[in-house]
Design a protein around this motif. Structure first.
Motif, short mmCIF file in Angstrom:
data_model
loop_
_atom_site.label_atom_id
_atom_site.label_comp_id
_atom_site.label_asym_id
_atom_site.label_seq_id
_atom_site.Cartn_x
_atom_site.Cartn_y
_atom_site.Cartn_z
N LEU A 42 -0.69 0.90 -4.60
CA LEU A 42 -0.31 1.13 -5.99
C LEU A 42 -1.25 2.17 -6.57
N MET A 43 -0.71 3.22 -7.17
CA MET A 43 -1.53 4.30 -7.72
C MET A 43 -1.14 4.61 -9.15
N ILE A 44 -2.13 4.96 -9.95
CA ILE A 44 -1.92 5.49 -11.28
C ILE A 44 -2.64 6.84 -11.37
N GLU A 45 -2.38 7.54 -12.45
CA GLU A 45 -3.09 8.81 -12.71
C GLU A 45 -3.97 8.65 -13.93
N GLU A 46 -5.21 9.10 -13.81
CA GLU A 46 -6.13 9.17 -14.94
C GLU A 46 -6.92 10.46 -14.85
N PHE A 74 -6.26 4.77 -6.70
CA PHE A 74 -5.69 3.62 -6.01
C PHE A 74 -6.04 2.38 -6.82
N LEU A 75 -5.04 1.81 -7.48
CA LEU A 75 -5.27 0.65 -8.32
C LEU A 75 -5.29 -0.64 -7.50
N TYR A 76 -4.50 -0.66 -6.45
CA TYR A 76 -4.46 -1.84 -5.59
C TYR A 76 -3.92 -1.44 -4.23
N LYS A 77 -4.37 -2.12 -3.19
CA LYS A 77 -3.82 -1.92 -1.85
C LYS A 77 -3.79 -3.26 -1.14
N ALA A 78 -2.76 -3.46 -0.35
CA ALA A 78 -2.61 -4.66 0.46
C ALA A 78 -2.42 -4.23 1.91
N LYS A 79 -2.96 -5.02 2.81
CA LYS A 79 -2.96 -4.66 4.22
C LYS A 79 -2.07 -5.60 5.01
N GLY A 80 -1.04 -5.03 5.65
CA GLY A 80 -0.15 -5.82 6.49
C GLY A 80 -0.78 -6.18 7.81
N ALA A 81 -0.08 -7.00 8.57
CA ALA A 81 -0.63 -7.53 9.82
C ALA A 81 -0.94 -6.45 10.85
N ASP A 82 -0.19 -5.35 10.83
CA ASP A 82 -0.36 -4.30 11.83
C ASP A 82 -1.09 -3.07 11.30
N ALA A 83 -1.55 -3.12 10.06
CA ALA A 83 -2.14 -1.93 9.42
C ALA A 83 -3.41 -1.47 10.12
N VAL A 84 -3.55 -0.16 10.20
CA VAL A 84 -4.75 0.45 10.79
C VAL A 84 -5.84 0.53 9.73
N HIS A 116 -9.47 2.58 -0.83
CA HIS A 116 -9.90 1.32 -1.43
C HIS A 116 -9.58 1.36 -2.92
N ALA A 117 -9.54 0.19 -3.53
CA ALA A 117 -9.26 0.11 -4.96
C ALA A 117 -10.31 0.91 -5.73
N GLY A 118 -9.84 1.77 -6.62
CA GLY A 118 -10.74 2.61 -7.41
C GLY A 118 -10.94 4.00 -6.83
N MET A 119 -10.55 4.21 -5.59
CA MET A 119 -10.72 5.52 -4.96
C MET A 119 -9.88 6.57 -5.69
N ARG A 120 -10.48 7.73 -5.94
CA ARG A 120 -9.78 8.82 -6.62
C ARG A 120 -9.47 9.93 -5.62
N VAL A 121 -8.27 10.49 -5.73
CA VAL A 121 -7.85 11.56 -4.82
C VAL A 121 -7.14 12.64 -5.61
N GLY A 161 11.65 5.99 -19.39
CA GLY A 161 11.72 7.01 -18.36
C GLY A 161 10.39 7.61 -17.94
N THR A 162 9.32 7.32 -18.67
CA THR A 162 8.02 7.86 -18.30
C THR A 162 7.50 7.20 -17.03
N VAL A 163 6.78 7.96 -16.22
CA VAL A 163 6.24 7.41 -14.99
C VAL A 163 4.95 6.65 -15.29
N LEU A 164 4.87 5.42 -14.81
CA LEU A 164 3.71 4.56 -15.05
C LEU A 164 2.76 4.57 -13.87
N GLY A 165 3.29 4.86 -12.70
CA GLY A 165 2.49 4.86 -11.48
C GLY A 165 3.42 5.05 -10.29
N ALA A 166 2.92 4.70 -9.11
CA ALA A 166 3.73 4.86 -7.91
C ALA A 166 3.33 3.80 -6.89
N VAL A 167 4.29 3.45 -6.04
CA VAL A 167 4.06 2.49 -4.96
C VAL A 167 4.38 3.17 -3.64
#
Length: 254
Positions: free
Chosen positions: A104-108, A114-124, A129-134, A212-218
């Motif tokens: 889950l990402m937002i723009e500031e 990265f506001l949140y991330k979840a890791k599936g069973a097969d994820a590398v 990480h949460a809070g990382m800016r790109v 219609g405004t974009v709040l974030g992205a998944v």
């Protein structure tokens, strides 16, 4: 009064320079930090001691490092966001369903966070990480957000932060980026084909408000060995778009 209020407070600006430098250096002593910042040792020492006394830095005897108290502030900031509270369980479900990283990402301030991330069973293992800016143009998440901003706002962001190259596939040409953003709007999702991390692909969809405004992205990201063409261009976009839709409905009716 207006002009006076707009002036930055130099001492406060220096404090944040010190904090950012410690993060970049993964901790440092006074001399190393002063050299890195090109500041007098006495100035750097004063800021370090002030931050340590306020419990934002930790000194292990040899160097200072960023303390865990920042987690308290970050956690508080995130909990105040309605988008996070409503999207978090859906991101968890998305990771479980796909077995990969769900994000889950937002723009500031023109950066993707990265506001949140979840890791599936097969994820590398990834560096995110949460809070990382790109830089927004380096990720599918960021391009999804940019695609729904007015063109002048996108130009302002690119003017401020540039278009750095993360891999040899990163889009670094403004005209090429705007062509990609047009495609994103047409097909309703964005992709990242090894553009920030080599060997990784990502599919992202926007989360939009009722106006219609974009709040974030998944998004979902996975290795190219599993994110083949069929998955990358057909099944995963449907899955990510479905999750975005659920979050949008929850945002509108919760």
């Amino acid at each position: 009064m207006g002009q006076r209020d707009s002036k930055p407070v130099q001492a406060a600006a220096t404090t944040f320079e010190v904090i950012e430098a410690l993060r970049e250096l993964n901790g440092a002593g006074v001399s190393e930090l002063a050299s890195y910042l090109e500041m007098p040792k006495s100035t750097v020492h004063d800021h370090l001691r002030t931050l340590e006394s306020a419990e934002y830095l930790v000194n292990d005897g040899e160097q200072y490092r960023v303390g865990a108290r920042f987690l308290e502030l970050g956690g508080y900031a995130r909990r105040q966001m309605r988008l996070y509270r409503l999207a978090q369980p859906e991101i968890e479900k998305l990771a479980e369903r796909t077995g990969e990283h769900a994000n889950l990402m937002i723009e500031e301030h023109g950066r993707g966070i990265f506001l949140y991330k979840a890791k599936g069973a097969d994820a590398v293992q990834l560096d995110t990480h949460a809070g990382m800016r790109v830089h927004l143009q380096t990720t599918a998440l960021g391009k999804t957000i940019l695609a729904h901003y007015p063109e002048n706002r996108v130009h302002d962001i690119l003017d401020r932060h540039g278009m750095p190259e993360e891999t040899d596939r990163t889009v670094t040409d403004r005209e090429a980026l705007f062509e990609q953003l047009e495609t994103v709007r047409e097909r309703r999702y964005a992709t990242d084909d090894e553009e920030r991390v080599e060997g990784m692909r990502c599919v992202a969809a926007p989360i939009r408000g009722s106006n219609g405004t974009v709040l974030g992205a998944v998004s979902v990201s996975g290795p190219t060995s599993r994110m083949d063409e069929e998955t990358f261009t057909k099944s995963m976009p449907k899955t990510v778009l479905s999750t975005a839709n659920v979050i949008e409905v929850n945002m509108a009716h919760s």
